[in-house]
Design a protein around this motif. Structure first.
Motif, short mmCIF file in Angstrom:
data_model
loop_
_atom_site.label_atom_id
_atom_site.label_comp_id
_atom_site.label_asym_id
_atom_site.label_seq_id
_atom_site.Cartn_x
_atom_site.Cartn_y
_atom_site.Cartn_z
N TYR A 148 0.65 -1.21 0.01
CA TYR A 148 0.16 0.06 0.00
C TYR A 148 0.88 1.03 -0.20
O TYR A 148 1.99 1.34 0.60
CB TYR A 148 -0.89 0.04 1.17
CG TYR A 148 -2.18 -0.99 1.33
CD1 TYR A 148 -3.32 -0.45 0.66
CD2 TYR A 148 -1.56 -2.30 1.33
CE1 TYR A 148 -4.34 -1.94 0.84
CE2 TYR A 148 -2.52 -3.38 1.14
CZ TYR A 148 -3.94 -2.87 0.93
OH TYR A 148 -4.96 -4.07 1.05
N TRP A 157 4.54 7.26 0.78
CA TRP A 157 3.47 8.22 0.64
C TRP A 157 4.11 9.64 0.50
O TRP A 157 3.75 10.32 -0.40
CB TRP A 157 2.50 8.09 1.48
CG TRP A 157 1.51 9.39 1.67
CD1 TRP A 157 1.62 10.28 2.58
CD2 TRP A 157 1.05 9.63 0.32
NE1 TRP A 157 0.59 11.30 2.19
CE2 TRP A 157 0.20 11.08 0.93
CE3 TRP A 157 0.46 9.33 -0.70
CZ2 TRP A 157 -0.78 11.94 0.13
CZ3 TRP A 157 -0.57 10.08 -1.65
CH2 TRP A 157 -1.10 11.15 -1.03
N TYR A 186 5.93 10.32 -2.75
CA TYR A 186 4.94 10.16 -3.86
C TYR A 186 4.05 11.62 -3.86
O TYR A 186 4.06 12.13 -4.69
CB TYR A 186 3.87 9.04 -3.61
CG TYR A 186 2.80 9.19 -4.78
CD1 TYR A 186 3.14 8.25 -5.97
CD2 TYR A 186 1.74 9.60 -4.58
CE1 TYR A 186 2.20 8.10 -6.96
CE2 TYR A 186 0.72 9.61 -5.76
CZ TYR A 186 1.08 8.83 -6.79
OH TYR A 186 0.13 8.93 -7.89
N LEU A 193 5.43 4.33 -10.43
CA LEU A 193 4.07 4.54 -10.00
C LEU A 193 3.09 5.27 -10.64
O LEU A 193 3.52 6.36 -11.07
CB LEU A 193 4.17 4.92 -8.59
CG LEU A 193 4.85 4.36 -7.58
CD1 LEU A 193 4.75 4.88 -6.21
CD2 LEU A 193 4.17 2.75 -7.49
N MET A 231 -2.69 8.60 -7.69
CA MET A 231 -2.91 7.50 -6.28
C MET A 231 -3.23 8.50 -5.15
O MET A 231 -2.83 9.47 -4.80
CB MET A 231 -1.70 6.84 -6.13
CG MET A 231 -1.59 5.71 -7.26
SD MET A 231 -0.34 4.34 -6.80
CE MET A 231 -1.25 3.43 -5.60
N GLN A 244 -3.79 4.02 -0.57
CA GLN A 244 -4.25 3.03 -1.65
C GLN A 244 -3.25 1.81 -2.01
O GLN A 244 -2.23 2.02 -1.74
CB GLN A 244 -4.31 4.03 -2.86
CG GLN A 244 -5.06 3.36 -3.91
CD GLN A 244 -5.40 4.14 -5.05
OE1 GLN A 244 -5.30 5.46 -5.01
NE2 GLN A 244 -5.44 3.50 -6.41
N PHE A 286 -1.24 -0.84 -3.90
CA PHE A 286 -0.74 -0.95 -5.11
C PHE A 286 -1.22 -2.02 -5.86
O PHE A 286 -1.70 -3.10 -5.55
CB PHE A 286 0.89 -1.27 -4.97
CG PHE A 286 1.71 -0.24 -4.25
CD1 PHE A 286 1.54 1.10 -4.75
CD2 PHE A 286 2.34 -0.48 -3.17
CE1 PHE A 286 2.30 2.11 -4.09
CE2 PHE A 286 3.17 0.42 -2.46
CZ PHE A 286 3.18 1.80 -2.99
N GLU A 287 -1.09 -1.81 -7.27
CA GLU A 287 -1.50 -2.82 -8.25
C GLU A 287 -0.86 -4.16 -7.76
O GLU A 287 -1.74 -4.99 -7.76
CB GLU A 287 -1.46 -2.44 -9.77
CG GLU A 287 -2.40 -2.94 -10.55
CD GLU A 287 -2.22 -2.30 -11.94
OE1 GLU A 287 -2.29 -3.35 -12.73
OE2 GLU A 287 -2.11 -1.40 -12.01
#
Ligand code: ATP
Ligand code: MG
Length: 338
Positions: free
Chosen positions: A110, A120, A123, A135, A139, A143, A145-146
């Motif tokens: 996540y 985070w 990002y 990434l 996002m 959240q 991650f895929e």
């Protein structure tokens, strides 16, 4: 487990094992590791670390971490050999002696965290590539991650720093082949961890693995596995709803103890730390017990009511470890008799 039992154990934490007189000790923040030549004896103490220092001793914490690791080692041993040989005491294991890679394999499921170095924070300040993982834009905090990503760091006494796979190889911390194998296994371990956690009402958010090479040259998982100290867990039942409402996920964490120290002293300084209030220590112990019970789905059995070192000494001696006599028992001898 009721708080009364925890409160009564406040004075019986396993904090210092040096009285056992076992010999070659290397002391981590949490673990006391003894070199027994052909293997290691790793005792997980009740010490609680944060800010790279020891803050307090938390009743039952060592036993809980040791047993949670053993539980996961058992459930992942078909993926990778681990260092656990046997468990002579609830807080101790005999372990395969390994040459540990100076790399921490951090796997994240996540986009979260709040410290300067967290995924985070990076990002949010514009980074779209973290340790070589690209990434997408747009996002949100917390959240999923895929796909889980791996963000290795160096393992150092000071502060761990991010490192790329290419640097790991060029600095000769691992060979390319070792990295490829270990990172695949780390992701596989994480997938299994997430699946099992989900069956127990938990989300395994992120974690740290350590690996090494044993004396027969085999890749081996060492240290601890999916414990609350090496991993972040959230409660899965309320995650989705809270995420959609922009609320932080529910968890069972130890942030409150860190906050108390930040508010009551300078934990980053060098000076001695004040003692944490008993009620906070009891609360943290209760949270470790709750996590033990959720992760394993089993009830936590506290050890019998006796000094922790007395129990450890007896169990280690029964397992063939040369342990020094209990110094206190000499004092108990009647004095002045001929
Ligand atoms: N099987 C093993 N062989 C050799 N060393 C091991 C093995 N298992 C664990 N270790 C090492 O023993 C030490 C355990 O100490 P501890 O868990 O207290 O951690 P630390 O590294 O001081 O701090 P932290 O984990 O909190 O960053 C670690 O340095 C770990 O790498
Ligand atoms: Mg450690």
């Amino acid at each position: 487990m009721d708080r009364k039992t925890i409160r009564e154990s406040l004075g019986n934490c396993l904090t210092d094992t040096s009285d056992l007189g076992i010999g070659r000790l290397s002391k981590g923040k949490v673990r006391d590791v003894y070199d027994l030549d052909d293997r290691l004896l790793i005792i997980t103490t009740d010490r609680q670390s944060a800010f790279d220092r020891v803050l307090a001793s938390i009743p039952f914490k060592g036993q809980i971490l040791n047993q949670i690791s053993a539980w996961w080692f058992d459930r992942t041993k078909n993926l990778i050999q681990n260092h656990l040989i046997s468990m002579p005491d609830p807080a101790a294991i005999f372990a395969r002696k390994c040459r540990v890679f100076q790399v921490e394999f951090i796997v994240r499921g996540y986009l979260t965290g709040s410290t300067n170095t967290s995924a985070w924070t990076q990002y949010n300040s514009g980074a779209r590539e973290i340790c070589g993982n690209k990434l997408p834009d747009g996002m949100f905090k917390n959240q999923r991650f895929e796909k889980p990503i791996i963000t290795p760091t160096t393992k150092s006494d000071k502060h761990d720093e991010s490192i790329t796979p290419a640097q790991i190889v060029s600095r000769k911390l691992m060979t390319r082949g070792q990295w490829d194998e270990a990172s695949d296994i780390a992701l596989e371990l994480f997938r299994r961890g997430q699946k099992t956690a989900a069956e127990h009402g938990l989300i395994l958010v992120d974690t740290k693995y350590e690996m090494g090479i044993d004396q027969d040259g085999r890749l081996t998982l060492v240290d601890e596995l999916h414990t609350p100290d090496s991993s972040r867990y959230w409660l899965s039942g309320t995650y989705e709803e809270r995420f959609l409402r922009n609320q932080e996920p529910e968890n069972i964490d130890k942030e409150f103890l860190r906050l108390w120290f930040v508010q009551n002293c300078d934990p980053y300084g060098e000076g001695p730390l004040p003692a944490a209030p008993d009620e906070l220590v009891v609360e943290l112990s209760a949270r470790y017990v709750q996590l033990y019970e959720m992760i394993t789905g089993e009830r936590f059995n506290p050890p019998p009511d006796e000094p922790a070192l007395t129990r450890l000494r007896r169990n280690l001696r029964a397992a063939g470890v040369q342990v020094e006599e209990d110094k206190l028992s000499f004092l108990d001898e009647p004095v002045g008799r001929f």
